[in-house]
Write a protein that holds these residues in place. Structure first.
Motif, mmCIF file in Angstrom:
data_model
loop_
_atom_site.group_PDB
_atom_site.id
_atom_site.type_symbol
_atom_site.label_atom_id
_atom_site.label_comp_id
_atom_site.label_asym_id
_atom_site.label_seq_id
_atom_site.Cartn_x
_atom_site.Cartn_y
_atom_site.Cartn_z
ATOM 1 N N ALA A 94 0.809 -1.221 0.000
ATOM 2 C CA ALA A 94 0.000 0.000 0.000
ATOM 3 C C ALA A 94 0.841 1.270 0.000
ATOM 4 C CB ALA A 94 -0.915 0.013 1.226
ATOM 5 N N ASP A 95 2.146 1.148 0.203
ATOM 6 C CA ASP A 95 2.961 2.315 0.543
ATOM 7 C C ASP A 95 3.726 2.939 -0.629
ATOM 8 O OD1 ASP A 95 4.882 0.417 0.035
ATOM 9 O OD2 ASP A 95 5.656 0.316 2.084
ATOM 10 N N PHE A 96 3.405 2.549 -1.861
ATOM 11 C CA PHE A 96 4.045 3.063 -3.076
ATOM 12 C C PHE A 96 5.491 2.593 -3.245
ATOM 13 C CE2 PHE A 96 0.487 6.019 -2.964
ATOM 14 C CZ PHE A 96 0.157 6.120 -4.315
ATOM 15 N N SER A 97 5.926 1.608 -2.457
ATOM 16 C CA SER A 97 7.234 1.011 -2.732
ATOM 17 C C SER A 97 7.176 0.238 -4.048
ATOM 18 C CB SER A 97 7.671 0.104 -1.581
ATOM 19 O OG SER A 97 6.704 -0.886 -1.324
ATOM 20 N N HIS A 98 5.996 -0.213 -4.409
ATOM 21 C CA HIS A 98 5.748 -0.809 -5.721
ATOM 22 C C HIS A 98 4.995 0.211 -6.572
ATOM 23 C CE1 HIS A 98 5.489 -4.666 -3.127
ATOM 24 N NE2 HIS A 98 6.742 -4.465 -3.512
ATOM 25 N N ARG A 99 5.506 0.499 -7.754
ATOM 26 C CA ARG A 99 4.851 1.475 -8.618
ATOM 27 C C ARG A 99 3.627 0.851 -9.277
ATOM 28 N NH1 ARG A 99 8.605 4.131 -12.927
ATOM 29 N NH2 ARG A 99 8.603 1.959 -13.603
ATOM 30 N N PRO A 100 2.443 1.398 -9.072
ATOM 31 C CA PRO A 100 1.251 0.842 -9.716
ATOM 32 C C PRO A 100 1.388 0.710 -11.234
ATOM 33 C CG PRO A 100 0.600 2.368 -8.011
ATOM 34 C CD PRO A 100 2.097 2.480 -8.124
ATOM 35 N N ALA A 101 2.149 1.595 -11.866
ATOM 36 C CA ALA A 101 2.323 1.513 -13.320
ATOM 37 C C ALA A 101 2.948 0.191 -13.752
ATOM 38 C CB ALA A 101 3.184 2.677 -13.812
ATOM 39 N N ASP A 102 3.704 -0.447 -12.839
ATOM 40 C CA ASP A 102 4.348 -1.716 -13.177
ATOM 41 C C ASP A 102 3.388 -2.903 -13.139
ATOM 42 O OD1 ASP A 102 6.911 -0.713 -13.679
ATOM 43 O OD2 ASP A 102 7.427 -0.715 -11.550
ATOM 44 N N LEU A 103 2.178 -2.691 -12.642
ATOM 45 C CA LEU A 103 1.183 -3.769 -12.679
ATOM 46 C C LEU A 103 0.965 -4.262 -14.107
ATOM 47 C CD1 LEU A 103 -1.471 -2.300 -10.210
ATOM 48 C CD2 LEU A 103 -0.219 -4.445 -9.872
ATOM 49 N N SER A 104 0.919 -3.339 -15.038
ATOM 50 C CA SER A 104 0.682 -3.705 -16.439
ATOM 51 C C SER A 104 1.825 -4.537 -16.999
ATOM 52 C CB SER A 104 0.483 -2.446 -17.287
ATOM 53 O OG SER A 104 -0.657 -1.734 -16.863
ATOM 54 N N ARG A 105 3.043 -4.290 -16.543
ATOM 55 C CA ARG A 105 4.202 -5.053 -16.998
ATOM 56 C C ARG A 105 4.138 -6.485 -16.462
ATOM 57 N NH1 ARG A 105 9.067 -2.691 -14.909
ATOM 58 N NH2 ARG A 105 10.181 -3.828 -16.528
ATOM 59 N N LEU A 106 3.725 -6.638 -15.206
ATOM 60 C CA LEU A 106 3.568 -7.979 -14.654
ATOM 61 C C LEU A 106 2.440 -8.725 -15.369
ATOM 62 C CD1 LEU A 106 3.895 -7.332 -10.788
ATOM 63 C CD2 LEU A 106 5.672 -8.013 -12.406
ATOM 64 N N HIS A 107 1.353 -8.021 -15.620
ATOM 65 C CA HIS A 107 0.224 -8.615 -16.340
ATOM 66 C C HIS A 107 0.644 -9.075 -17.728
ATOM 67 C CE1 HIS A 107 -3.621 -8.266 -18.723
ATOM 68 N NE2 HIS A 107 -3.994 -9.064 -17.748
ATOM 69 N N ARG A 108 1.429 -8.248 -18.401
ATOM 70 C CA ARG A 108 1.891 -8.592 -19.745
ATOM 71 C C ARG A 108 2.782 -9.837 -19.730
ATOM 72 N NH1 ARG A 108 4.739 -4.281 -20.778
ATOM 73 N NH2 ARG A 108 2.823 -3.058 -20.870
ATOM 74 N N ALA A 109 3.622 -9.951 -18.704
ATOM 75 C CA ALA A 109 4.488 -11.126 -18.596
ATOM 76 C C ALA A 109 3.662 -12.399 -18.480
ATOM 77 C CB ALA A 109 5.423 -10.978 -17.398
ATOM 78 N N CYS A 110 2.575 -12.331 -17.719
ATOM 79 C CA CYS A 110 1.710 -13.505 -17.594
ATOM 80 C C CYS A 110 0.933 -13.770 -18.884
ATOM 81 C CB CYS A 110 0.759 -13.329 -16.412
ATOM 82 S SG CYS A 110 1.535 -13.601 -14.803
ATOM 83 N N LEU A 111 0.510 -12.725 -19.546
ATOM 84 C CA LEU A 111 -0.161 -12.910 -20.836
ATOM 85 C C LEU A 111 0.770 -13.570 -21.845
ATOM 86 C CD1 LEU A 111 -2.097 -9.537 -21.316
ATOM 87 C CD2 LEU A 111 -3.063 -11.772 -20.780
ATOM 88 N N ASN A 112 2.066 -13.308 -21.704
ATOM 89 C CA ASN A 112 3.058 -13.860 -22.637
ATOM 90 C C ASN A 112 3.597 -15.225 -22.217
ATOM 91 O OD1 ASN A 112 2.863 -11.637 -24.319
ATOM 92 N ND2 ASN A 112 4.536 -10.530 -23.338
ATOM 93 N N GLY A 113 3.004 -15.826 -21.195
ATOM 94 C CA GLY A 113 3.371 -17.206 -20.886
ATOM 95 C C GLY A 113 3.841 -17.499 -19.479
ATOM 96 N N ALA A 114 4.133 -16.480 -18.680
ATOM 97 C CA ALA A 114 4.556 -16.731 -17.296
ATOM 98 C C ALA A 114 3.346 -17.138 -16.452
ATOM 99 C CB ALA A 114 5.218 -15.498 -16.702
ATOM 100 N N ASP A 115 3.559 -18.069 -15.542
ATOM 101 C CA ASP A 115 2.519 -18.433 -14.575
ATOM 102 C C ASP A 115 2.615 -17.561 -13.332
ATOM 103 O OD1 ASP A 115 1.550 -20.690 -16.122
ATOM 104 O OD2 ASP A 115 3.390 -21.727 -15.528
ATOM 105 N N VAL A 116 3.846 -17.161 -13.000
ATOM 106 C CA VAL A 116 4.101 -16.251 -11.894
ATOM 107 C C VAL A 116 5.042 -15.165 -12.401
ATOM 108 C CG1 VAL A 116 4.979 -15.988 -9.550
ATOM 109 C CG2 VAL A 116 3.914 -18.158 -10.243
ATOM 110 N N ALA A 117 4.643 -13.911 -12.291
ATOM 111 C CA ALA A 117 5.502 -12.791 -12.686
ATOM 112 C C ALA A 117 5.869 -12.017 -11.426
ATOM 113 C CB ALA A 117 4.796 -11.886 -13.681
ATOM 114 N N ILE A 118 7.181 -11.854 -11.211
ATOM 115 C CA ILE A 118 7.690 -11.213 -10.003
ATOM 116 C C ILE A 118 8.269 -9.850 -10.343
ATOM 117 C CG2 ILE A 118 9.384 -11.382 -8.140
ATOM 118 C CD1 ILE A 118 9.353 -14.449 -8.627
ATOM 119 N N GLY A 119 7.838 -8.821 -9.617
ATOM 120 C CA GLY A 119 8.482 -7.517 -9.728
ATOM 121 C C GLY A 119 9.791 -7.561 -8.964
#
Length: 242
Positions: A94-119
């Motif tokens: 909740a504390d912005f240590s993770h950038r919300p904009a990077d959610l789309s990058r993790l989502h894209r990694a899973c769309l491209n074949g990853a079962d688990v995408a780690i920031g």
């Protein structure tokens, strides 16, 4: 059709929660958000309830009776999400240590074949901002230690910014996950690794919180150090019950 939900566990995050939720909802990609609050005395849950009036079909809240650990909060959120039709289930602080904009990058990694995408903070060097040196050494050292003990080729096994395909969470017996602190992140990745799921790391920049207090303490560190060896032992000698 929204295919992804972001689970945000909270305890006394009144200074961050409204901003993080609105930032997620401002993204081009449409996500839902589930806040799992441990009955924060600072009014975090009430703030979320107020925001639900503004985002009635996108923002959800589960309030637990008391502070019970990060791991159990995520397990609660996972089970809630699996009862709905989400294909991708995210963990995010909740504390912005993770950038919300990077959610789309993790989502894209899973769309491209990853079962688990780690920031990942450590896929490309050390991408951490505003941490003191001892905290960086502790985190980076823990990551190296976990790789040695578990055999996982994951640079940032303690990362808490993750996207799971729902089939991963459906396959893992969530009731058998033991860790409740930050070692929970290690155990979830290790269980996915043992199930032969494809794990991919996406390099991110991690920035230490500006508002609020860190939940890190010595018991969490002990759980990670000694618990990882116990976890490895159980996975070898007690496979059926692990």
């Amino acid at each position: 059709m929204v295919d992804g939900i972001v689970i945000i566990p909270t305890f006394n995050e009144i200074e961050n929660i409204e901003a993080i939720i609105k930032t997620v909802f401002d993204l081009k990609k449409n996500f839902h958000v589930l806040v799992v609050d441990d009955n924060s005395p600072d009014g975090t849950a009430q703030n979320v309830r107020t925001l639900q009036e503004q985002f009635p079909e996108r923002l959800f809240l589960e309030v637990r009776k008391e502070k019970s650990g990060l791991g159990t909060a995520y397990i609660h959120g996972f089970k809630w999400a699996l009862q709905r039709d989400y294909d991708y289930i995210f963990e995010m602080d909740a504390d912005f240590s993770h950038r919300p904009a990077d959610l789309s990058r993790l989502h894209r990694a899973c769309l491209n074949g990853a079962d688990v995408a780690i920031g990942s903070r450590y896929k490309k060097g050390v991408n951490v901002v505003n941490w003191p040196l001892f905290r960086i050494l502790l985190s980076y050292g823990a990551s190296f230690y976990v790789k040695i003990i578990t055999g996982m080729k994951v640079h940032d096994p303690t990362a808490g910014f993750v996207c799971y395909h729902r089939k991963v969470l459906e396959t893992i017996d969530l009731d058998k996950v033991r860790f409740i602190g930050y070692a929970f992140q290690i155990e979830m990745k290790y269980r996915a690794y043992l199930k032969k799921f494809k794990i991919e790391e996406v390099s991110i920049i991690f920035t230490d919180r500006v508002n609020g207090k860190s939940k890190m303490n010595s018991s969490i560190v002990r759980e990670a150090i000694f618990g990882v060896i116990a976890m490895k032992f159980r996975s070898i000698f007690f496979k059926k019950s692990f």
